[in-house]
Design a protein around this motif. Structure first.
Motif, short mmCIF file in Angstrom:
data_model
loop_
_atom_site.label_atom_id
_atom_site.label_comp_id
_atom_site.label_asym_id
_atom_site.label_seq_id
_atom_site.Cartn_x
_atom_site.Cartn_y
_atom_site.Cartn_z
N LEU A 17 0.84 -1.21 0.00
CA LEU A 17 0.00 0.00 0.00
C LEU A 17 0.87 1.25 0.00
O LEU A 17 0.58 2.22 -0.71
CB LEU A 17 -0.94 0.00 1.21
N PHE A 38 -7.65 3.78 -0.24
CA PHE A 38 -7.41 3.20 1.08
C PHE A 38 -6.85 4.26 2.04
O PHE A 38 -6.34 5.30 1.60
CB PHE A 38 -6.49 1.98 1.01
N ASP A 170 -12.66 -4.89 3.34
CA ASP A 170 -11.32 -4.35 3.42
C ASP A 170 -11.23 -2.90 3.92
O ASP A 170 -10.71 -2.64 5.00
CB ASP A 170 -10.67 -4.48 2.04
N GLN A 171 -11.72 -1.96 3.11
CA GLN A 171 -11.46 -0.55 3.44
C GLN A 171 -12.70 0.31 3.24
O GLN A 171 -13.56 0.02 2.40
CB GLN A 171 -10.34 0.00 2.53
N PRO A 173 -12.28 4.22 3.30
CA PRO A 173 -11.46 5.37 3.67
C PRO A 173 -12.23 6.66 3.99
O PRO A 173 -11.84 7.39 4.89
CB PRO A 173 -10.56 5.58 2.43
N ARG A 208 -15.03 -3.06 7.86
CA ARG A 208 -14.01 -2.35 7.07
C ARG A 208 -13.72 -0.96 7.63
O ARG A 208 -12.65 -0.40 7.43
CB ARG A 208 -14.47 -2.25 5.61
N SER A 212 -9.77 0.87 8.35
CA SER A 212 -9.39 2.17 7.83
C SER A 212 -9.12 3.17 8.96
O SER A 212 -8.13 3.90 8.93
CB SER A 212 -10.48 2.72 6.89
#
Ligand code: NCD
Length: 358
Positions: A17, A38, A170-171, A173, A208, A212
């Motif tokens: 990342l 992200f 996952d994310q 943001p 998620r 983040s």
């Protein structure tokens, strides 16, 4: 400078990342993201700039003249909101943020109403949107799709920015940005966010927003993170490993009451049972000790903040709702401001809005 048009998808995908970050920036000396994918794209400088721009937009919007000025800044742009997972706040606050800046919007909220239903791939659908719109704000159950599309669209004849409004487990943001903005505002006149203790509670495995926000908090000095969850929903190893690598102090426990006693902020989350692999998997987990009610409220310090990305089920008892420490309603409105700030910055308007005469 890293240029995303000069790297193959395979080589880009294989980067860490941190290595991907420069490929996603606006460039030309601006470290602000072009594609927002992200949380690792945001350092303290960017967070402070986005909070300052959010404050500025919030202030400008108070007068009719100011609001009309804001509505003019991106009146020549169109954004597509492509949400293939349920959403209330994230969808509406992005829509409201676009409206604040004068951006015209289109939306698909259900694949059944688009050509995906006829068998078109998501990649092809998104490429179609990029023909008609200047930005794509997308939520998808597929973890890597936003990133793949960012690469694809940067390499297409008409590049447009992608804003990730939630990618798989996952994310998320922009949720983390609004959480940071809420924390910064909560502690603004109480000595700031540095040195605070933030407690995460609930489904930390599949949430998620937790991944983040946990990362964004590492941009602040000496913020301790405490993770409270049933064993089956414990914080994932990658989150903990990234804290360990950064030397951030953290704790994993099942004792919510003890954590609340030392907390400055408590971030409650919902059980994310949409990810269950077998029927009733989540329902079999005993979550009774992972709820915030009257007893926890009594243990929280007077300056404490109770947060939740929402929607909630019964993780926070409604008896907490009118307490001045309940920040979850404010999080929603803060989401509109910081998303407007991020979108304006994506289009290179940060300085113009900061320095405008309103
Ligand atoms: C979260 C999401 O969808 O990831 N909600 C949100 O965006 N405000 C969390 C959730 O649905 O529980």
């Amino acid at each position: 400078m890293a240029n995303i048009t000069e790297i193959s998808w395979e080589n880009f995908e294989a980067l860490s990342l941190d290595e991907k970050k420069p490929y996603l920036q606006r460039g030309g000396g601006d470290t602000m993201p072009y594609h927002t994918l992200f949380a690792q794209q945001f350092d303290r400088d960017l967070l402070e700039r986005l909070c300052a721009l959010s404050n500025r937009i919030r202030f400008i919007n108070k007068s009719k003249e100011g609001a009309l000025y804001l509505k003019s800044v991106l009146a020549h742009k169109r954004a597509m909101l492509y949400f293939s997972q349920p959403s209330s706040r994230t969808f509406l606050s992005h829509l409201a943020a676009c409206q604040l800046l004068g951006i015209t919007t289109g939306s698909v909220r259900d694949a059944a109403t688009s050509s995906e239903f006829k068998g078109e791939s998501r990649e092809d659908s998104i490429r179609t949107f990029s023909s008609y719109f200047d930005m794509i704000i997308m939520r998808s159950p597929e973890q890597g799709l936003a990133e793949k599309m960012a690469w694809e669209l940067s390499n297409a004849s008409r590049p447009v920015p992608i804003l990730n409004a939630g990618s798989g487990k996952d994310q998320h943001p922009t949720q983390a940005l609004l959480d940071i903005y809420t924390l910064v505002r909560s502690f603004e006149e109480k000595g700031g966010l540095d040195g605070r203790t933030v407690v995460f509670c609930g489904d930390l495995l599949r949430g998620r927003t937790v991944r983040s926000l946990s990362y964004l908090l590492t941009n602040f000095k000496d913020v301790k993170q405490i993770f409270v969850a049933p064993p089956a929903l414990r914080v994932p190893d990658d989150v903990v490993a990234s804290l360990a690598a950064k030397g951030v102090s953290y704790e994993i426990t099942e004792d919510l009451k003890a954590a609340v006693k030392v907390a400055d902020a408590v971030y409650m989350t919902r059980i994310q049972d949409e990810w269950d692999e077998s029927k009733g998997e989540s329902a079999r987990i005993d979550t009774s000790r992972f709820k915030f009610g009257a007893e926890e409220l009594a243990l929280l310090g007077p300056d404490g903040a109770i947060m939740h990305p929402l929607p909630r089920r019964d993780e926070i008892a409604t008896c907490c709702d009118r307490d001045p420490r309940a920040m979850y309603w404010r999080q929603m409105r803060n989401g509109m401001w910081i998303r407007a700030a991020l979108i304006a910055s994506t289009f290179g308007l940060e300085k113009e809005i900061m320095n405008c005469g309103y």
